[in-house]
Motif scaffolding. Sequence first.
Motif, short mmCIF file in Angstrom:
data_model
loop_
_atom_site.label_atom_id
_atom_site.label_comp_id
_atom_site.label_asym_id
_atom_site.label_seq_id
_atom_site.Cartn_x
_atom_site.Cartn_y
_atom_site.Cartn_z
N MET A 25 42.77 -0.31 18.47
CA MET A 25 43.28 -0.14 17.72
C MET A 25 42.98 -0.98 16.32
SD MET A 25 47.17 0.41 19.09
CE MET A 25 48.02 0.30 17.47
N GLN A 26 42.49 -2.26 16.80
CA GLN A 26 42.22 -3.37 15.75
C GLN A 26 40.92 -2.66 15.10
OE1 GLN A 26 41.51 -7.10 17.25
NE2 GLN A 26 40.87 -8.07 15.34
N ALA A 27 39.85 -2.17 15.77
CA ALA A 27 38.76 -1.82 15.42
C ALA A 27 39.02 -0.65 14.32
CB ALA A 27 37.66 -1.45 16.41
N GLU A 28 39.74 0.35 14.68
CA GLU A 28 40.21 1.27 13.98
C GLU A 28 40.66 0.91 12.55
OE1 GLU A 28 39.43 4.55 13.84
OE2 GLU A 28 38.38 4.52 15.71
N PHE A 29 41.54 -0.08 12.60
CA PHE A 29 42.41 -0.71 11.34
C PHE A 29 41.15 -1.37 10.58
CE2 PHE A 29 46.18 0.75 13.29
CZ PHE A 29 47.14 0.91 12.36
N GLU A 30 40.47 -2.12 11.37
CA GLU A 30 39.27 -2.76 10.55
C GLU A 30 38.38 -2.06 9.78
OE1 GLU A 30 37.56 -5.55 13.32
OE2 GLU A 30 39.12 -7.10 13.27
N LYS A 31 38.07 -0.79 10.27
CA LYS A 31 36.95 -0.15 9.71
C LYS A 31 37.83 0.42 8.34
CE LYS A 31 35.09 2.16 13.88
NZ LYS A 31 35.16 3.33 14.53
N VAL A 32 39.06 0.96 8.58
CA VAL A 32 39.73 1.29 7.32
C VAL A 32 39.72 0.33 6.12
CG1 VAL A 32 41.81 2.17 6.34
CG2 VAL A 32 40.87 3.16 8.29
N VAL A 33 40.31 -0.87 6.77
CA VAL A 33 40.46 -2.13 5.70
C VAL A 33 39.01 -2.29 5.12
CG1 VAL A 33 40.92 -4.58 5.48
CG2 VAL A 33 42.57 -2.96 6.81
N GLU A 34 38.13 -2.43 5.77
CA GLU A 34 36.84 -2.73 5.33
C GLU A 34 36.38 -1.61 4.12
OE1 GLU A 34 33.45 -5.10 4.55
OE2 GLU A 34 35.20 -5.36 5.89
N VAL A 35 36.62 -0.47 4.54
CA VAL A 35 36.10 0.82 3.58
C VAL A 35 37.17 0.34 2.36
CG1 VAL A 35 36.56 3.02 3.10
CG2 VAL A 35 35.35 2.38 5.21
N GLN A 36 38.40 0.17 2.53
CA GLN A 36 39.29 0.02 1.26
C GLN A 36 38.82 -1.33 0.36
OE1 GLN A 36 41.24 1.86 -0.03
NE2 GLN A 36 42.05 3.27 1.67
N TYR A 37 38.60 -2.10 1.30
CA TYR A 37 38.04 -3.60 0.60
C TYR A 37 36.79 -3.33 -0.31
CZ TYR A 37 36.25 -8.18 -0.02
OH TYR A 37 35.71 -9.28 -0.64
N THR A 38 35.56 -2.61 0.48
CA THR A 38 34.56 -2.49 -0.36
C THR A 38 34.91 -1.46 -1.57
OG1 THR A 38 33.35 -2.62 1.70
CG2 THR A 38 32.37 -1.39 0.03
N THR A 39 35.73 -0.37 -1.59
CA THR A 39 35.86 0.37 -2.47
C THR A 39 36.69 -0.32 -3.68
OG1 THR A 39 36.38 2.41 -0.92
CG2 THR A 39 37.10 2.73 -3.02
N SER A 40 37.75 -0.90 -3.32
CA SER A 40 38.23 -1.75 -4.19
C SER A 40 37.75 -2.59 -4.93
CB SER A 40 39.68 -2.44 -3.47
OG SER A 40 40.40 -1.47 -3.28
N LYS A 41 36.83 -3.49 -4.41
CA LYS A 41 35.95 -4.54 -4.90
C LYS A 41 34.89 -3.88 -5.81
CE LYS A 41 32.27 -7.23 -3.15
NZ LYS A 41 31.39 -7.86 -1.93
N GLY A 42 34.30 -2.59 -5.52
CA GLY A 42 33.58 -1.99 -6.41
C GLY A 42 34.28 -1.48 -7.70
N GLN A 43 35.47 -1.07 -7.41
CA GLN A 43 36.23 -0.54 -8.55
C GLN A 43 36.55 -1.77 -9.49
OE1 GLN A 43 39.39 1.35 -6.64
NE2 GLN A 43 38.35 3.39 -6.49
N LEU A 44 36.84 -2.92 -8.87
CA LEU A 44 37.28 -3.88 -9.59
C LEU A 44 36.03 -4.44 -10.41
CD1 LEU A 44 39.27 -6.01 -10.48
CD2 LEU A 44 38.72 -7.50 -8.47
N GLN A 45 34.82 -4.46 -9.84
CA GLN A 45 33.65 -4.83 -10.42
C GLN A 45 33.15 -4.04 -11.59
OE1 GLN A 45 32.21 -8.00 -9.69
NE2 GLN A 45 31.17 -7.51 -11.76
N GLY A 46 33.50 -2.77 -11.48
CA GLY A 46 33.12 -1.81 -12.37
C GLY A 46 34.13 -1.99 -13.59
N LEU A 47 35.27 -2.24 -13.46
CA LEU A 47 36.47 -2.43 -14.30
C LEU A 47 35.94 -3.75 -15.08
CD1 LEU A 47 39.32 -1.86 -15.78
CD2 LEU A 47 40.12 -3.47 -14.01
#
Length: 188
Positions: A94-116
């Motif tokens: 369960m932790q691995a599944e949640f970490e995957k999602v969090v990592e994807v969300q973090y990477t996406t948000s980080k990229g969007q913030l950097q773009g902004l």
Amino acid sequence: MTQWSPEQFSKVQLAGIETLAGLTGKAFEGFEKLLELNLQTTKTALAETREGAKKVLSAKDGKEFAELQIEFFQPAVDNVLAYRRQLHDILADMQAEFEKVVEVQYTTSKGQLQGLIDSAVSNAPTGSTAPLAAWQEAVKATTTFYESMQTTAKQAVQVAESSFNTAAEAASKSMPHRAAKASHVAAK
């Protein structure tokens, strides 16, 4: 400065809803596995306790009573360790599944913030580069801090897990020694 279009806003909201639905599904899968494990463990424990109690209560003398008790408790220790391993596997999955999602969300948000930020810097009026540069540095510092905290937390979990496994192994190995000692004392 770049404005978000309604389509972009809708796309972000839809992605968030899909992520939440996926995480909820994974949480329920983990809960089902945990429930199955607990039910099976309870059934097994009740059956073994009933059989063990019958044997212990049918002992002819003190020595046999002590030996049967020891015989009864060793599988219980092994069962607890097996339960702990299965529980750990379920929680780790369960932790691995949640970490995957969090990592994807973090990477996406980080990229969007950097773009902004990049968009704001490139479209900034003259003289406003200093506050934007400070903002960029603050975001970088926050990102670095978050990543170091994530690494530290993972290391702490590994250390705690290793310590627990060591203690569990020591307890499992000491049980036969205690059993032999108790049997020897009962024989006297």
